[in-house]
Design a protein around this motif. Structure first.
Motif, mmCIF file in Angstrom:
data_model
loop_
_atom_site.group_PDB
_atom_site.id
_atom_site.type_symbol
_atom_site.label_atom_id
_atom_site.label_comp_id
_atom_site.label_asym_id
_atom_site.label_seq_id
_atom_site.Cartn_x
_atom_site.Cartn_y
_atom_site.Cartn_z
ATOM 1 N N ALA A 1 0.863 -0.982 0.135
ATOM 2 C CA ALA A 1 -0.150 0.074 -0.083
ATOM 3 C C ALA A 1 0.905 1.364 0.068
ATOM 4 N N LEU A 2 0.539 2.240 -0.753
ATOM 5 C CA LEU A 2 1.379 3.457 -0.686
ATOM 6 C C LEU A 2 0.866 4.273 0.501
ATOM 7 N N SER A 3 2.003 5.003 1.085
ATOM 8 C CA SER A 3 1.590 6.078 2.095
ATOM 9 C C SER A 3 0.706 7.160 1.800
ATOM 10 N N PRO A 4 0.145 7.867 2.490
ATOM 11 C CA PRO A 4 -0.468 9.303 2.106
ATOM 12 C C PRO A 4 0.363 9.987 1.267
ATOM 13 N N ILE A 5 1.678 10.118 1.747
ATOM 14 C CA ILE A 5 2.508 11.093 1.022
ATOM 15 C C ILE A 5 2.698 10.571 -0.441
ATOM 16 N N ALA A 6 3.027 9.329 -0.407
ATOM 17 C CA ALA A 6 3.348 8.666 -1.859
ATOM 18 C C ALA A 6 2.105 8.805 -2.811
ATOM 19 N N LEU A 7 0.886 8.929 -2.250
ATOM 20 C CA LEU A 7 -0.272 8.864 -2.938
ATOM 21 C C LEU A 7 -0.518 10.508 -3.850
#
Length: 713
Positions: free
Chosen positions: A389-395
């Motif tokens: 899962a991508l982190s909120p920052i990576a999203l």
């Protein structure tokens, strides 16, 4: 657009003469040779044009390539499903499923052909000495116009097909105006072909009017810029690592267009035996090698992003098509190697283009298959993600950050910028190669200029690709450090490197009948009306100052910081505008406008209060800049966004000290050296005329004294 042609006669007259030259066939008169005056006197004799059969053979190759591309794309679409079938979701129908990749392949191919013919007219076909297109260049522009018409038609055909595929409705139900207008407002893959169609129509019209290579260059740049929205519309631009995906797609599309289109255009020039075909062949060979490297490297990056596991290369449809495309590229690379080893020497030694043409026709056919595979690949379902899962920052950013911006993270965490980082390294290497060429020739080059240029390139590299560049996309204060480094520090170092002077000294001038080379292009750019306008003090000073206020005190910053394209535009804008500003003040290279040292100092000092007010305005502001983006990002180590913005304002206010000190020192040194040179010129003139000016001055004083003495008596 053909204002430069008016010096040799009216635009209508030149157009009609050029048209007559093309229509007349073998032995046709050159557009300028057929005229009168000095242009006719010094123009080279026209070469025999190609026969009708030769022109028809090149047209046959182009049409055949288009058919191969469309058929391959449609056949692969029939074999490989574009996506998994989901129960309850309506299918767009077999017509859309087969027609969309075929038209997309035609779209990509005709974009490449248009770019290739514009490249031929701008940089390959030698113009006449008057600067007007020769017969080969004129035919290249006519061919570019025809290719652009087909490109525009394919782009417009993509709109309903894309809408049908997106909505899952048959093509006949996707042609209503309301659906199209709504989709254009929200879908990038709908806007991109519409933009391309508009630009292609402009190129198709302009290519039939202009008569000089400078305008062909402008149309070529315009056609290449259209590739940006096309790259952004791809599915790779929406995934994680979308910065790498977008940048690599830009390299991929640009490389393929110059490679494929350039080869088709070169075939046309070879069939009509354009002047200096050996020089044209060498230039295209170098360009093709660079394009091949760009296409191969960008393809590897895209595959690395889209394929999470190595086994997906042979266990999924997407992976198998990637392998097929890679195999075709390897074959094309081997053919290019054969060109460099066998067919190019044959042109240089014997002037015989037939071996090259035969092998190039085979190469073009393989290229057509490759473009068809690529069109089908763009619709093929990618392998399932790895599950991480991508982190909120990576999203939001497309990549993750290792934590707060500590000194170690800023220096050791690198996310290489494929555009700015690659450009900085290439610029440094090219500069060092030029210096090495000068020294091997026995010419001197100041070491200080080399140091300044390399440090400037290093500054761009650090600001764009180190932790500083990564955090600059997430924190306003770090962004301001990057902004100041790119706009105020790197340009100072770059202009002190004197790259234009190095190019003029290191590169040989083109031969008498050769097409203009890099050296001639740089000279034309430096002395162009656009450069003269941009380097005017009353233009470059407001442009440099307004960049700060317009970007941060309007909604433009929110738009730029929230997209990778916006980040790329800001990077280019900061460096280019800063370079123009400091070129006027302390540039080593000769500028289109020569300013006195006091005026340069005035231009420098005039910007200081505006910079100070900009920093103070940010420090005292209660309104958050880029509020929606930074709020959505929600960095845990930046609890107070307004405090971070005020810190950025303080950085912007205080950062000017170091660049200002460097500029003042450089300006004073240049001022002192200018006075020394002027003094030496006066001394040499005094020695030559035995102080005639001083003797005249003394005689004048003596006459005045004698007159005053007589008056006193």
């Amino acid at each position: 657009m053909a204002d430069g042609a008016v010096t040799d006669g009216s635009m209508v007259t030149e157009s009609s003469m050029a048209t007559d030259a093309v229509i007349s066939g073998p032995g046709a008169a050159d557009p300028v040779t057929a005229g009168t005056g000095a242009a006719a006197a010094d123009a080279p004799a026209a070469r025999p044009g190609p026969s009708g059969s030769r022109r028809w053979q090149v047209s046959v190759v182009t049409v055949t390539v288009a058919l191969i591309t469309g058929c391959v794309a449609a056949a692969l679409a029939a074999i490989v499903p574009a996506r998994s079938v989901i129960p309850g979701i309506q299918d767009a129908g077999r017509l859309t499923e087969l027609a969309l990749p075929a038209v997309k392949g035609l779209f990509d191919l005709m974009a490449a052909v248009t770019i290739g013919w514009l490249l031929a007219a701008a940089a390959l076909a030698p113009p006449q000495r008057s600067g007007i297109f020769d017969v080969a260049g004129y035919r290249a522009m006519r061919a570019a116009s025809l290719a652009a018409m087909v490109w525009a038609a394919a782009a417009l055909a993509l709109v309903p097909l894309t809408l049908s595929d997106t909505l899952g409705r048959p093509l006949g139900q996707s042609l209503d105006a309301n659906s199209v207008l709504t989709a254009l407002g929200v879908l990038d893959n709908m806007r991109a072909p519409v933009i391309a169609a508009g630009v292609a129509i402009v190129i198709a019209i302009a290519a039939r009017i202009v008569l000089r290579p400078a305008w062909a260059w402008l149309l070529l740049v315009l056609a290449l810029l259209v590739l940006i929205p096309v790259a952004l519309a791809g599915h790779t631009a929406q995934a994680g690592d979308h910065d790498y995906a977008t940048d690599s797609m830009l390299y991929h599309l640009g490389g393929v267009s110059l490679w494929v289109g350039g080869l088709i255009a070169f075939l046309g020039l070879a069939r009509q035996r354009a002047r200096r075909l050996d020089v044209i062949a060498r230039r295209y060979s170098t360009l093709a090698l660079v394009a091949f490297i760009a296409v191969a490297a960008s393809g590897v990056i895209n595959a690395w992003i889209r394929i999470p596991y190595l086994a997906d290369l042979w266990t999924t449809d997407y992976g198998r098509m990637v392998l097929a495309k890679s195999t075709l590229l390897i074959v094309l690379g081997l053919i290019g190697f054969l060109h460099r080893r066998r067919t190019l020497p044959a042109i240089g030694e014997h002037g015989d283009p037939r071996p090259l043409v035969r092998l190039a026709v085979v190469e073009v056919a393989i290229m057509a298959v490759t473009v068809g595979v690529a069109a089908a690949l763009g619709r093929t379902a990618t392998p399932p993600p790895s599950g991480d899962a991508l982190s909120p920052i990576a999203l939001v950013l497309g990549f993750d950050l290792p934590g707060p911006p500590t000194l170690s993270n800023l220096l050791l965490y690198w996310r290489f910028d494929l555009i700015a980082g690659t450009a900085s390294i290439a610029a440094a290497v090219a500069y060092l190669v030029g210096v090495r060429r000068l020294r091997r020739r026995g010419d001197a080059w100041p070491a200080g200029r080399t140091v300044a240029w390399v440090l400037g390139c290093l500054t761009v590299l650090l600001a764009s690709s180190s932790g500083l560049g990564a955090y600059a996309q997430a924190e306003f204060s770090i962004h301001m450090i990057m902004h100041m480094a790119l706009a105020m520090l790197a340009p100072i170092l770059l202009v002190l490197g004197g790259p234009v002077t190095l190019i003029l000294r290191a590169l040989p001038a083109a031969g008498r009948d050769d097409p203009p080379g890099v050296r001639e292009a740089v000279v034309a750019l430096v002395h162009s009306p656009v450069t003269k306008f941009l380097t005017h003090p009353l233009v470059v000073l407001p442009l440099f100052i307004a960049s700060f206020y317009v970007l941060y005190f309007t909604g433009l910053f929110e738009l730029m910081i929230s997209s990778h394209l916006g980040h790329l535009i800001m990077t280019v804008h900061f460096v280019v505008v800063g370079y123009l500003y400091y070129w006027v003040i302390i540039g080593v290279d000769p500028a289109p406008r020569r300013l006195s040292s006091p005026m340069k100092l005035g231009v420098l000092l005039a910007a200081m209060p505006f910079h100070a007010f900009f920093g103070l305005a940010l420090m005292s502001s209660h309104q958050l800049v880029g509020a929606n983006f930074f709020t959505e990002l929600a960095l845990p180590w930046v609890p107070d966004l307004l405090a971070d913005q005020r810190l950025g304002g303080g950085i912007g206010w205080g950062f000017t000290e170091i660049p200002l000190l460097i500029v003042m020192i450089a300006l004073m040194l240049q001022w002192s050296r200018s006075d020394e040179r002027a003094s030496r010129r006066l001394d040499r003139r005094a020695e030559a005329d035995r102080d005639a000016d001083l003797a005249a001055y003394n005689a004048m004083l003596a006459a005045i004294a004698e007159r005053d003495g007589r008056t006193g008596e």
